[in-house]
Design an enzyme around this catalytic site. Structure first.
Site, PDB file in Angstrom:
ATOM      1  N   HIS A   9      -0.205-118.141  16.271  1.00  0.00           N
ATOM      2  CA  HIS A   9       0.580-118.246  15.102  1.00  0.00           C
ATOM      3  C   HIS A   9       1.668-119.334  15.153  1.00  0.00           C
ATOM      4  CE1 HIS A   9       2.607-117.735  11.280  1.00  0.00           C
ATOM      5  NE2 HIS A   9       1.677-116.740  10.841  1.00  0.00           N
ATOM      6  N   ARG A  17       6.530-120.900   4.966  1.00  0.00           N
ATOM      7  CA  ARG A  17       5.859-122.262   4.655  1.00  0.00           C
ATOM      8  C   ARG A  17       5.247-122.414   3.254  1.00  0.00           C
ATOM      9  NH1 ARG A  17       2.308-123.069   8.851  1.00  0.00           N
ATOM     10  NH2 ARG A  17       2.639-121.121   9.340  1.00  0.00           N
TER      11      ARG A  17
END
Lengths: 551, 223
Positions: free
Chosen positions: A323, A343
């Site tokens: 990740h 994000r």
């Protein structure tokens, strides 16, 4: 605030200086060709020295990480001849191994398909619910908005997986998705919605439509605790602290249950079952290539070991998901997940100079490779523009204050409350200061081969969730793991119930284990390695060096 | 190395400063099974109580999210016994009396606020108890959304309330009955059942890689 050390504080000033211009910047996504080059150069999967080809078993010759090969090419914890498995302690229709999301869903749907609750057993290593499912933060995908469609979702999944996925499984995933969300609504999952009931959805890395459904940043916790509560309402029995250490077969290559081991009293338990669903999750705690992990304590690939000994095939286990945004500072948080939703809500990744160096929402493998390139020293082909912490960790900034600047004051704390809480505990306010991140081991992209009903190809054995492979090919997109465990947990539960009605299992044996040991010996595997791992080893070196087993 | 002394169930160990309680126990030689789950603050398995030197207070927190301090006395709670009544969501109504009928001990709350002080998530636990007493299911659901069911409030509660089970039911009632359903989800489920996307998917699953790559590149990205 200002709890960052001086060197890091100087870099934060650069971040603040470039922020006004960046607030109006929308960087371009990479082309498929650019993505490919980045992956080849910097993704850990492309380091040939990280893996080797298996010397034994049904997927002989498959390349897998050394850390997994060491467990697949290993001897049983229990000497097959040392215990009597012919007299079961439990005799059930459906045994579910694993009490996370996939296992709980499989049990619920086996029950809904007509198996009485008392004829089902969930056996799990830790507590019911302790799993990666409960830690998922960002969301679950489903193409249920008017401008979206299962076909568009299908293309996103395939592209994210670099077109290596099993098309039949992807079709099942995207076609069942809206029905899963509907089921969750029935059960009372509190999804984020507008006042009129419309789902609030955003983008995830690699999605072409905003189809990420969430429950704040506790999406995994909210879904799992509702499923677990429903299993309790249905009265489905659960054996906790009882990991499976071996499957049982009947000599005809049919799986007929498992041997469990009580973590607290060390006694073994034999469970005979007409159908067995493997829902043991992933491998994060193997710390592949030395990476920290977001995974829960029990994520030690036990299911892969058990299924492989019983003759199941595996696929895509050469593909490890890192990740992009694991916490890199402070030390207490290193490796923990910072959801992609941050994000998705417009926080940008930045280098030491405060420069945006990649689109924030590339597929995870591409985004991670970009972070690694940014931090790697120039002599290794990197740009050397990472931020170094006082303990020598390196990372890039995630400009979290942008979330409130773009979406309004208070948004971060409301929509990302778990991340907010995590940092405030360590005196960092992510609404005022950026946070430092670096890729962390997150997901097992591949796993046991299944068909669209979760069947492994071995009579009586089904698999669902992270332990199976093919759905995501070589790279999973955000929001498709919660979906995967629901879709394939449900399908495996239904198929297992159906098989249990017509199965004619023989007596339980460990003959497949004896056969496998023979293969290991022929391949010259040293007898020192044992598996499954069950729990990672985190005890201090000094304590371990002085430990003796006396009682 | 900068070290501190911690007392694990009364016995002293020197451990590096800066470790979490969980990592300090492991450093000292404990192999955890109980009291350890996700290691990231989500599962609630590592409920821990501790005292600090010269301080009368009994503190409560999660072992995986709390840094050790010098002189800390630590004990983990391996399990929280808590009564969960039998119910089926589909047979319940989301009215003001449901929670109190299933959890009558809610009425024993003396508003001491010990639950709130014990909460590692810093939730307004006592306010949620009061909302439950008033039958305000929605407010209970919202106040307790971030609950990780660690059981620390339950262990400290003089009224012996099984908080996390009350909260779980309130959230399910809120999600299932007090929040409007997403019409677009219902519509899409019906469209799929009617075969609206069948042909398109039939075509997609048989496409060659080149055809898929072309289709992937041609996707419109929602702004």
């Amino acid at each position: 605030m200002g709890t960052y050390p001086k060197e890091m504080q100087e870099s934060i000033e650069r971040v603040e200086a470039t922020r006004p211009a960046r607030l109006s910047t929308k960087p371009a996504r990479l082309t498929l060709e650019e993505q490919e080059a980045l992956l080849r150069g910097f993704h850990p999967d492309y380091r040939a020295e990280g893996k080797r080809r298996l010397k034994v078993g049904a997927s002989w010759g498959e390349p897998v990480p050394h850390e997994l090969a060491d467990l697949l090419e290993a001897y049983p914890l229990l000497e097959p001849g040392a215990l009597d498995v012919s007299k079961p302690d439990h005799d059930v229709d459906v045994l579910v191994i694993g009490g996370g999301g996939a296992g709980t869903v499989a049990a619920l749907w086996a029950h809904a398909s007509g198996v009485p609750a008392e004829r089902i057993l969930i056996a799990t290593k830790l507590r019911h619910g302790d799993s990666n499912s409960i830690m998922a933060q960002g969301g679950i995908q489903a193409a249920d908005k008017p401008h979206d469609s299962p076909a568009v979702h299908y293309l996103d999944v395939l592209g994210g997986g670099h077109f290596t996925n099993d098309p039949t499984l992807v079709r099942a995933l995207v076609e069942d998705a809206p029905e899963i969300i509907r089921w969750h609504e029935d059960l009372g999952v509190m999804y984020d919605k507008s006042p009129d009931g419309t789902m609030s959805t955003i983008h995830g890395g690699g999605t072409s439509r905003k189809r990420m459904h969430s429950a704040k940043d506790y999406t995994g916790l909210e879904i799992l605790r509702v499923l677990r509560d429903e299993a309790r309402s249905q009265g489905i029995p659960v054996l906790e602290f009882s990991p499976a250490v071996e499957l049982l077969t009947d000599g005809e290559r049919q799986v007929v249950g498992a041997v469990l081991w009580n973590l607290e009293t060390s006694e073994y338990t034999v469970v005979r079952a007409k159908a067995t669903v493997l829902a043991t999750g992933g491998w994060g705690r193997l710390h592949i290539q030395g990476f920290p992990t977001t995974n829960h304590y029990g994520a030690t690939a036990d299911g892969l070991v058990l299924a492989y000994r019983a003759g199941a095939k595996i696929r895509d286990l050469d593909a490890v998901q890192y990740h992009p945004t694991g916490a890199a500072y402070p030390d207490q948080l290193v490796g923990l997940l910072i959801t992609e939703k941050v994000r998705g809500m417009d926080a940008q990744p930045l280098n030491r100079r405060g420069e945006l160096f990649v689109h924030p929402l590339e597929p995870r493998d591409v985004e991670s490779a970009a972070f690694i390139r940014e931090c790697a020293p120039p002599e290794k082909g990197g740009r050397g523009l990472g931020v170094v912490t006082p303990t020598g960790m390196v990372g890039v900034w995630l400009d979290t204050p942008m979330v409130d600047m773009i979406h309004g004051k208070g948004t971060f704390q409301r929509a990302l409350s778990s991340i907010h809480r995590m940092y405030v505990r360590f005196d960092i306010d992510p609404t005022r200061e950026p946070i430092l991140v670096y890729p962390t081991l997150h997901y097992q992209n591949g796993g046991v081969v299944i068909d669209e009903h979760g069947w492994t190809g071995i009579a009586g054995l089904y698999a669902a969730g992270e332990v199976e492979g093919g759905v995501h090919g070589k790279n999973r997109l955000m929001g498709n793991s919660l979906l995967d465990y629901n879709v394939f947990g449900r399908r495996a539960g239904i198929a297992a119930a159906s098989w249990a009605k017509r199965a004619a299992p023989g007596s339980p044996t460990l003959s497949h284990v004896e056969r496998y040991v023979g293969e290991l010996e022929s391949a010259g595997v040293p007898p020192t390695r044992k598996a499954p791992l069950l729990l990672p080893e985190y005890r201090g070196e000094r304590a371990l060096a002085r430990m003796v087993d006396l009682l | 190395m900068n070290e501190v002394t911690v007392f694990i169930m009364g016995k002293g160990y020197r451990v590096p400063a800066g470790l979490t309680i969980m990592k300090a126990m492991e450093y000292a030689g404990y192999r955890l099974a109980r009291g350890c789950g996700c290691r990231g603050g989500y599962c609630g398995a590592c409920a821990t109580v501790y005292r600090l030197p010269g301080d009368y207070k009994l503190y409560a927190d999660l072992a995986c999210q709390t840094t050790v301090r010098d002189g800390m006395y630590i004990a983990q709670l391996p399990f929280t016994p808590a009564e969960r009544p039998t119910y089926a969501l589909e047979n319940l109504t989301p009215d003001g009396k449901t929670l109190l009928a299933l959890f009558p001990e809610l009425a024993r709350c003396v508003a001491c606020n010990t639950c709130t002080k014990a909460c590692p998530q810093k939730l307004e636990v006592m306010d949620a108890v009061q909302a439950a007493l008033r039958g305000d299911i929605r407010q209970v659901a919202e106040l307790t959304f971030d609950c990780v069911s660690c059981g620390l409030c339950t262990m400290r509660c003089p009224a012996e309330i099984s908080h996390h089970h009350v909260w779980q039911l309130a959230r399910r009632l809120n999600g299932a009955y007090l929040t409007p359903r997403a019409e677009h989800v219902k519509t899409r489920v019906e469209e799929i059942a009617a075969g609206k996307f069948r042909e398109e998917l039939d075509k997609l699953v048989t496409m060659t890689k080149d055809e898929l790559v072309a289709a992937y590149k041609a996707r419109q990205i929602e702004a």
